[in-house]
Design a protein around this motif. Structure first.
Motif, PDB file in Angstrom:
ATOM      1  N   ASN A  17     -41.593 -46.914 -16.894  1.00  0.00           N
ATOM      2  CA  ASN A  17     -40.371 -46.133 -16.702  1.00  0.00           C
ATOM      3  C   ASN A  17     -40.206 -45.065 -17.778  1.00  0.00           C
ATOM      4  O   ASN A  17     -39.805 -43.933 -17.492  1.00  0.00           O
ATOM      5  CB  ASN A  17     -39.155 -47.061 -16.674  1.00  0.00           C
TER       6      ASN A  17
ATOM      7  N   ARG B  53     -36.571 -38.140  -9.523  1.00  0.00           N
ATOM      8  CA  ARG B  53     -36.742 -39.456  -8.913  1.00  0.00           C
ATOM      9  C   ARG B  53     -38.068 -39.487  -8.159  1.00  0.00           C
ATOM     10  O   ARG B  53     -38.618 -38.443  -7.789  1.00  0.00           O
ATOM     11  CB  ARG B  53     -35.596 -39.796  -7.960  1.00  0.00           C
TER      12      ARG B  53
ATOM     13  N   TYR C 151     -39.819 -46.166  -9.848  1.00  0.00           N
ATOM     14  CA  TYR C 151     -39.462 -45.846 -11.227  1.00  0.00           C
ATOM     15  C   TYR C 151     -37.988 -45.455 -11.315  1.00  0.00           C
ATOM     16  O   TYR C 151     -37.402 -44.937 -10.366  1.00  0.00           O
ATOM     17  CB  TYR C 151     -40.352 -44.715 -11.754  1.00  0.00           C
ATOM     18  N   GLU C 152     -37.403 -45.711 -12.481  1.00  0.00           N
ATOM     19  CA  GLU C 152     -35.990 -45.430 -12.672  1.00  0.00           C
ATOM     20  C   GLU C 152     -35.720 -43.931 -12.606  1.00  0.00           C
ATOM     21  O   GLU C 152     -36.437 -43.127 -13.191  1.00  0.00           O
ATOM     22  CB  GLU C 152     -35.522 -45.989 -14.020  1.00  0.00           C
TER      23      GLU C 152
END
Length: 282
Positions: free
Chosen positions: A38, A198, A212-213
């Motif tokens: 992340n 994102r 992923y964050e």
């Protein structure tokens, strides 16, 4: 003739996938699903945003309500060696960003602009829209020209990543006449850019799926300082600009950063850029 056509079709089928993936294309699956994934995604997103927003290349003076300008631009952007970049091939230290920049003057010292840039050796494009207001351009003689610019950049042609960079830019400069139709305008400024990024769900080599964050807008600010100069002779424009973008830090340790480092684990290196422009001002 038929045999030749068959060989050509075979060459397209074999060579097509190879040609599609160039060295700077994004391969998010390389981030994996480990403890640094992340933070690596955040660092890569902010670095990529700094690359596609590395140029201003316009002094604070407006074009005038009837003015129009079109410029060919080229940026050379340095890539941090301590940030993992999930691209098709290992990075060589810098990337070229050629672009076309069009601006139109409006009343009240306002300019509208659009820029389309391409990341060399990739399928990635970046489209930018901007609006600039010259707060002062000679109205108060003892003050320099001052302008504010709102801009938004969208990364295009990505397979599973969505990145938007939106910012506010403030610049100052002063135009100096050099006889007749020739002017020289040194300028400088600061650009605050929020990064939103994102990724779609990514399938890894072992068929695991990872998400992923997300980076959310103005909680992730890149700060870019820049200085440059613009030469105008008749309708011809020449300009150059240098800039440094500081990216702050991300949450958590990143790949390749030594645990014993005196810097914070998530601290990101600055992105340096040199940009040049050649165009016509009508």
């Amino acid at each position: 003739m038929r045999t030749f056509s068959r060989w050509m079709a075979l060459a397209v089928l074999v060579g097509g996938p190879t040609a599609y993936a160039d060295r700077n294309d994004i391969v998010l699956s390389q981030l994996g699903n480990g403890s640094t994934a992340n933070a690596d995604f955040q660092a890569f997103s902010r670095t990529l945003a700094a690359v596609v927003t590395s140029a201003t290349l316009t002094p604070p003076k407006s074009l005038g309500h009837a003015g129009f300008a079109v410029n060919a631009e080229l940026g050379v952007v340095g890539l941090p060696s301590d940030t993992y970049l999930p691209t098709e091939r290992e990075q060589t230290g810098s990337v070229l960003v050629p672009s076309i920049h069009v601006r139109k003057g409006l009343p009240f010292s306002i300019d509208l602009g659009a820029r389309v840039g391409w990341l060399d050796r990739s399928s990635l494009f970046a489209a930018t829209g901007e609006i600039r207001w010259a707060v002062n351009e000679g109205f108060i003689a003892w003050l320099p020209d001052i302008a504010l610019r709102l801009h938004a950049t969208q990364l295009l042609n990505t397979r599973n990543m969505h990145l938007t960079a939106t910012g506010l830019d403030a610049s100052v400069g002063k135009q100096f006449p050099i006889g007749g139709m020739v002017t020289l305008t040194p300028y400088g400024g600061i650009d605050l850019t929020g990064v939103r990024s994102r990724a779609d769900a990514v399938r890894l080599a072992d068929n695991a799926v990872v998400t992923y964050e997300e980076l959310k807008g103005f909680s992730n600010i890149n700060t870019r300082f820049y200085a440059g100069g613009r030469f105008i002779g008749g309708a011809l424009q020449l300009g150059a600009e240098v800039s440094m973008a500081t990216l702050g830090s991300v949450d958590g340790p990143r790949r390749g950063v030594a645990t014993g480092s005196t810097e914070p684990a998530g601290a990101l290196s600055s992105v340096l850029a040199f940009n040049a422009t050649l165009g016509l001002d009508f």
